[in-house]
Design a protein around this motif. Sequence first.
Motif, PDB file in Angstrom:
ATOM      1  N   GLN A  13       0.837  -1.197   0.000  1.00  0.00           N
ATOM      2  CA  GLN A  13       0.000   0.000   0.000  1.00  0.00           C
ATOM      3  C   GLN A  13       0.876   1.252   0.000  1.00  0.00           C
ATOM      4  O   GLN A  13       2.037   1.214   0.430  1.00  0.00           O
ATOM      5  N   PRO A  14       0.339   2.351  -0.476  1.00  0.00           N
ATOM      6  CA  PRO A  14       1.094   3.612  -0.431  1.00  0.00           C
ATOM      7  C   PRO A  14       1.567   3.901   0.987  1.00  0.00           C
ATOM      8  O   PRO A  14       0.835   3.694   1.958  1.00  0.00           O
ATOM      9  N   GLY A  15       2.809   4.364   1.091  1.00  0.00           N
ATOM     10  CA  GLY A  15       3.407   4.612   2.382  1.00  0.00           C
ATOM     11  C   GLY A  15       4.165   3.433   2.943  1.00  0.00           C
ATOM     12  O   GLY A  15       4.907   3.577   3.939  1.00  0.00           O
ATOM     13  N   GLY A  16       4.021   2.286   2.324  1.00  0.00           N
ATOM     14  CA  GLY A  16       4.687   1.086   2.801  1.00  0.00           C
ATOM     15  C   GLY A  16       6.132   0.991   2.347  1.00  0.00           C
ATOM     16  O   GLY A  16       6.660   1.897   1.689  1.00  0.00           O
ATOM     17  N   SER A  17       6.752  -0.121   2.716  1.00  0.00           N
ATOM     18  CA  SER A  17       8.166  -0.341   2.406  1.00  0.00           C
ATOM     19  C   SER A  17       8.378  -1.716   1.807  1.00  0.00           C
ATOM     20  O   SER A  17       7.626  -2.650   2.083  1.00  0.00           O
ATOM     21  N   ARG A  66      13.953   8.563   0.088  1.00  0.00           N
ATOM     22  CA  ARG A  66      13.033   7.444   0.315  1.00  0.00           C
ATOM     23  C   ARG A  66      13.706   6.086   0.050  1.00  0.00           C
ATOM     24  O   ARG A  66      13.370   5.106   0.710  1.00  0.00           O
ATOM     25  N   ASN A  83      11.248   3.014   0.923  1.00  0.00           N
ATOM     26  CA  ASN A  83      10.327   3.470   1.957  1.00  0.00           C
ATOM     27  C   ASN A  83       9.361   4.510   1.390  1.00  0.00           C
ATOM     28  O   ASN A  83       9.610   5.090   0.337  1.00  0.00           O
ATOM     29  N   SER A  84       8.316   4.740   2.119  1.00  0.00           N
ATOM     30  CA  SER A  84       7.307   5.743   1.723  1.00  0.00           C
ATOM     31  C   SER A  84       6.915   5.567   0.262  1.00  0.00           C
ATOM     32  O   SER A  84       6.894   6.530  -0.514  1.00  0.00           O
ATOM     33  N   LEU A  85       6.597   4.360  -0.090  1.00  0.00           N
ATOM     34  CA  LEU A  85       6.297   4.056  -1.489  1.00  0.00           C
ATOM     35  C   LEU A  85       5.049   4.771  -1.972  1.00  0.00           C
ATOM     36  O   LEU A  85       4.089   4.980  -1.210  1.00  0.00           O
ATOM     37  N   LYS A  86       5.080   5.151  -3.243  1.00  0.00           N
ATOM     38  CA  LYS A  86       3.994   5.864  -3.889  1.00  0.00           C
ATOM     39  C   LYS A  86       3.484   5.047  -5.079  1.00  0.00           C
ATOM     40  O   LYS A  86       4.229   4.243  -5.635  1.00  0.00           O
ATOM     41  N   ASP A  89       5.697   4.644  -8.010  1.00  0.00           N
ATOM     42  CA  ASP A  89       6.867   3.754  -7.916  1.00  0.00           C
ATOM     43  C   ASP A  89       6.575   2.375  -8.518  1.00  0.00           C
ATOM     44  O   ASP A  89       7.481   1.543  -8.620  1.00  0.00           O
ATOM     45  N   SER A 120      -3.550   1.057  -3.318  1.00  0.00           N
ATOM     46  CA  SER A 120      -4.446   0.904  -2.178  1.00  0.00           C
ATOM     47  C   SER A 120      -5.625   0.001  -2.539  1.00  0.00           C
ATOM     48  O   SER A 120      -6.472  -0.279  -1.702  1.00  0.00           O
TER      49      SER A 120
END
Length: 120
Positions: A13-17, A66, A83-86, A89, A120
């Motif tokens: 999910q967005p924000g994940g790593s 990131r 990190n902080s995946l969008k 990406d 998401s």
Amino acid sequence: QVQVVESGGGSVQPGGSLRLSCAASGSVFRIDAAGWYRQGPGKQRELVAAFTSGGTTNYADSVKGRFIISRDSAEKSVFLQMNSLKPEDTAVYYCNVDIVTNWYSTLDAWGQGTLVTVSS
């Protein structure tokens, strides 16, 4: 003979790593330099992160702060901590390594690619 195998891709999910790995095996003495590239849907392959034989690291502006590129102490594996995946990406990620072989020759090799999906 040298093999380069990537792993660690997946869906997040967005924000994940995620942490991608790239392992070189066979007649490998060490990885001298490496880069992680990615190719998103309908896009050209682009350089995401790299380190040189001198130890300098470079990052695309879109991932600075990131993503972190690193390698293990044995100098036969390369990693990309993301990190902080969008969603942007999302891409197939490839590693490219400059290898010094056991006979001290050098060669350039690519991994097969690993898919990262951020949604998401």
